[in-house]
Each structure stands twice: as C-alpha cells, then as structure tokens.
Design an enzyme around this catalytic site. Structure first.
Site, mmCIF file in Angstrom:
data_model
loop_
_atom_site.group_PDB
_atom_site.id
_atom_site.type_symbol
_atom_site.label_atom_id
_atom_site.label_comp_id
_atom_site.label_asym_id
_atom_site.label_seq_id
_atom_site.Cartn_x
_atom_site.Cartn_y
_atom_site.Cartn_z
ATOM 1 N N HIS A 101 0.836 -1.215 0.000
ATOM 2 C CA HIS A 101 0.000 0.000 0.000
ATOM 3 C C HIS A 101 0.860 1.250 0.000
ATOM 4 C CE1 HIS A 101 0.403 0.894 4.393
ATOM 5 N NE2 HIS A 101 0.417 -0.427 4.545
ATOM 6 N N ASP A 103 -0.209 4.400 1.081
ATOM 7 C CA ASP A 103 -0.519 5.429 2.068
ATOM 8 C C ASP A 103 0.219 5.175 3.372
ATOM 9 O OD1 ASP A 103 -2.233 3.142 2.493
ATOM 10 O OD2 ASP A 103 -3.409 4.355 3.891
ATOM 11 N N ASP A 164 6.179 1.442 6.603
ATOM 12 C CA ASP A 164 4.844 0.857 6.481
ATOM 13 C C ASP A 164 4.038 1.720 5.511
ATOM 14 O OD1 ASP A 164 2.416 -0.414 6.829
ATOM 15 O OD2 ASP A 164 2.081 0.339 8.857
ATOM 16 N N GLU A 198 -4.984 1.789 2.671
ATOM 17 C CA GLU A 198 -4.949 0.592 3.510
ATOM 18 C C GLU A 198 -5.038 0.951 4.979
ATOM 19 O OE1 GLU A 198 -3.021 -2.697 5.891
ATOM 20 O OE2 GLU A 198 -2.497 -0.567 5.736
ATOM 21 N N GLU A 199 -4.367 2.027 5.374
ATOM 22 C CA GLU A 199 -4.344 2.404 6.780
ATOM 23 C C GLU A 199 -5.705 2.845 7.291
ATOM 24 O OE1 GLU A 199 -2.028 1.667 8.581
ATOM 25 O OE2 GLU A 199 -0.111 1.794 7.529
ATOM 26 N N ASP A 221 3.953 -6.530 3.614
ATOM 27 C CA ASP A 221 3.509 -5.506 4.565
ATOM 28 C C ASP A 221 3.746 -5.957 5.998
ATOM 29 O OD1 ASP A 221 2.361 -3.152 5.459
ATOM 30 O OD2 ASP A 221 0.296 -3.815 5.183
ATOM 31 N N HIS A 402 3.991 3.177 12.774
ATOM 32 C CA HIS A 402 3.033 4.186 13.251
ATOM 33 C C HIS A 402 3.616 5.049 14.366
ATOM 34 C CE1 HIS A 402 -0.703 1.686 11.774
ATOM 35 N NE2 HIS A 402 0.283 1.715 10.889
#
Length: 429
Positions: A101, A103, A164, A198-199, A221, A402
């Site tokens: 992904h 994003d 990520d 995705e997030e 991922d 994150h």
C-alpha cells in the site's frame, strides 16, 4: 517474542548484492513522497482519501512503465497496476500478484520525511535530531541489528519513517527490476497492485479484480525478518451513539440527561484488562478510538478484535449490554451499529496449502527460516482473502510502525527482495 536470525555470517556482506543501491535509492525516494491517508474521508466513501496519494501513484506508474511492464495503469480509485509477462516457456505457470500500500498512517505525520541512514549500526542507543531515542535495551530487533552491525534507516524524529508500507513497495519494485534485467531467471506471470487507503481500512474497497489473472496473491507488509503471516484478527468497528436531553444546568433536575457522561461511563465500563495496551499474542481486545459529542448526542467509536468469530460475537454482545445498561442508568437512549472490517484469513489459506507452501520454500531458498506469528491487525490481504484470492503476508524489515521511532533494517529489506525473487522461481516448480 522470538526473532529469526539472519543467515549470513556478516550482515555487511549483504550490501554487495547487486540490487542493494537500487533498493536503497527507491526506498528513500518513496518515503520522501508524501502520501498520508485520511480515515474520516475514507469512511465517507472518498478514495483516494487524500490527493497526495495520487502523487505516489503517479511516481509508481512512471517507474512501472520504465521497467516495461504491460497494461500499466492507475485506476480512477488510485490503484496502480502492472503485469510482468511470463518467461518464454512459462506461460502455463499459475500467475501470482504482489501487493503493497502507498498510504501512510495519519496518527503521526508523514509529511516532509527526512530519512537518516545509519550505516554499520553499533548497537548503542540512537538519539534522533529532535529528541526521540531508539534504545536497543527495550527493542529486541534493534539490539539484533546492532549485534549484526546492520545498516538501519530512521526519520529525523519529527515524522514517521514510512516503512509501512514503502519498504514493501520498494522491495516489490526492486524484485521486478531484477527479473526484468535477468531474463535467465524463469518465472510465470507476475501482477502487481499498489493500493491506496490501507491504513484507513478501505484499501480493498475498489481493488480492480477485473484486471487480475492471479488466483492467489502476497502482501509485502509485515515486520521482522522471517515473519510469515497466515492468520489475523477478525475485525469489527462499533459505533455507539448516546442520546441525551439538554436543559439549562440551573434547572436540570429532573429531566436533564448528559450524553457526554453516558459516553464516559460506557468507556470506563469496558474491561480494562482487554484493551490493546494490556494484551498480546492471540488475546483480543476492545479499543475506544474516538469520543465526540455534546449533551444531546455523544458517539463512541471503538474497534473489536478477536482471532475467533465466537470471541467477536461475545465482544459485540458485551458492547450492546454495556451500552444499554449505561443508557438506562442515566435515563437516556443508545443505538449501537457493528460494522465488519475484515475476517481472519486462516481458514481460507488452510484450504489453499500451495499458496503458503510455495512461500515457505521461497523463504528457505533465500536462507531464511520462517516463523508464523499471528497478525495483531489486518492487511489488504485479509480482505482480499475474503474475496476469494488467498493472500498471506511477507516481512518487510520495518519496525516500530506508526511512530516517530519507526525504523527499517536494510539487510532485512534485501532479504525480502530475495524472498520475492525466490517466490517467482518457486511457482515455476
């Protein structure tokens, strides 16, 4: 948590890999490209949820075209697709799809990322320019990186890094570049999809299944080297709306009902020992995510996670019961809406053993012993598996996702590329 060890005597030897420089350049280029998503807009049906995700998609579109892939396109929903044709004589090999992904999460800004490459990391605590400290005494993976004199990549501490999942994006692109430039390495058709949002939990809302030839896929991922993820949470979102009754506070008795107090009492009544910060392994949880409102109406949004559907149903029931009890005790009203987000992919993958077995063999061919931790979360592959395309998850070498303390192991990133190349070869067998 047990960590797989790198299979090289000296981690620095891995930087002699022919695609090391290309991988590093790609990764640094990608993390500097702003592509943060927006959950509220995604929940409202806007995709991509932010215009800057289109910038990342445009970059990948250009690079896929430069590699000479076929049917390269970015859909109206911001999915970037390309197809690498099978090697001559391998046209009957089952096609596979690779996904990552584009994003990054919104909780920590991904704007103006300034990556720092720490070569030959010595295992000491790292103080980033803006004060964040990465301490190997509290981070087993970082300690391992120091023991192996790895090269690691961080941000400057003002942002997340974006590994990520831009580590996954870079690894897929580097593996494609290798296969294109080494036609002697035989492979079947390889499709690639880079997805938005995705997030936000909406990464597969408009995935272009009409373009896919593949009957199985692999998300890139994951985290630490060796992790091969074949099961994940069952995931639901619960929106609890309390209705109160507003009267001037000076004349509030007896008809005043405060929805803010009901929302607060509801959150306080959830099991403290079943929150994310008190659980690990295969323990499920309740996680209040937002509380907002006023005296007349207040909403609590929370997520429910459990590895079994029986557990999820019990959690939904407790939310219903707790909300009703609170509303009755305050003399107010409440409505609860449970929305499914994704399901555990284990059952589907168990019914398609070749998908995982070929990946296991690819790990071993790359010199890596796989470990099988459950995903305490979900991936685009979780939802894609629900759609009938079994999709396990591959490690990327990223850590502390994150957060402003996020970092990536460059040697592990190279190993991830090794796995992807070996996976393409394995499917020809």
């Amino acid at each position: 948590m047990g960590y797989a060890n790198l299979m090289t005597a000296n981690t620095n030897d891995i930087f002699k890999t022919i695609y090391a420089n290309s991988l590093l350049e790609r990764f640094l280029r990608y993390v500097k490209t702003y592509s943060e998503s927006d959950s509220a807009k995604a929940d409202a049906g806007i995709q991509p949820s932010t215009p800057w995700q289109k910038d990342m998609a445009a970059l990948l579109l250009s690079e896929l075209n430069a590699l000479g892939l076929q049917d390269v396109q970015t859909t109206e929903w911001c999915y970037t697709y390309g197809r690498l044709p099978a090697s001559p004589g391998m046209e009957n090999v089952s096609p596979i799809c690779l996904l990552a992904h584009i994003d990054t999460v919104e909780e920590v800004t991904g704007k103006d990322v300034k990556p720092i490459v720490h070569k030959d990391y010595d295992g000491k605590a790292i103080t980033l320019p803006y004060g964040n400290v990465l301490d190997p005494e509290t981070d087993c993976a970082l300690k391992q990186a120091g023991d192996e004199r790895d090269t690691i990549i961080t941000s400057d501490g003002t942002t997340l890094l974006g590994a990520d999942d831009k580590a996954g994006v870079a690894e897929i692109m580097t593996s494609l570049e290798y296969l294109v430039s080494h036609p002697e390495v035989k492979h079947g058709t390889i499709e690639v999809i880079f997805s938005p949002d995705e997030e936000t939990g909406h990464g597969m809302d408009h995935v272009p299944l009409n373009l896919l030839q593949s009957k199985c896929a692999y998300t890139v991922d994951g985290g630490h080297i060796g992790e091969l993820e074949t099961e994940c949470f069952n995931a639901f979102k619960s929106d609890v709306v309390f209705k109160g009754n507003s009267i001037h506070p000076g004349n509030a008795r007896p008809g005043f009902v405060n929805a803010v107090c009901m929302a607060s009492a509801f959150v306080s009544s959830l099991p403290r020992h079943q929150m994310p910060e008190t659980t690990d392994g295969k323990m499920g949880f309740y996680a209040p995510m937002t509380v907002e409102g006023s005296i007349e109406s207040a909403t609590v949004s929370l997520i429910l996670r459990d590895f079994t559907m029986e557990g999820i149903e019990k959690r939904k029931h407790l939310v219903d019961l707790t909300a009703q009890t609170v509303a009755l005790s305050y003399g107010g009203e409440v409505s609860v809406t449970h929305t499914r987000q994704y399901l555990n992919m284990k059952d589907v993958l168990d019914k398609n053993p070749a998908v995982v077995q070929n990946l296991v063999e690819a790990y071993k061919s790359a010199g890596i012993e796989p470990v099988f931790p459950p995903i305490r979360g979900g991936t685009d592959g979780s939802r894609l598996t629900e759609m009938g395309i079994p999709t396990p998850n591959i490690f990327t070498g990223g850590h502390n996702y994150h957060s402003r303390s996020e970092w990536a192991s460059f040697s592990q990133m190279i190993h991830a590329v090794d796995v992807l190349i070996q996976l393409a070869i394995q499917w020809t067998k």
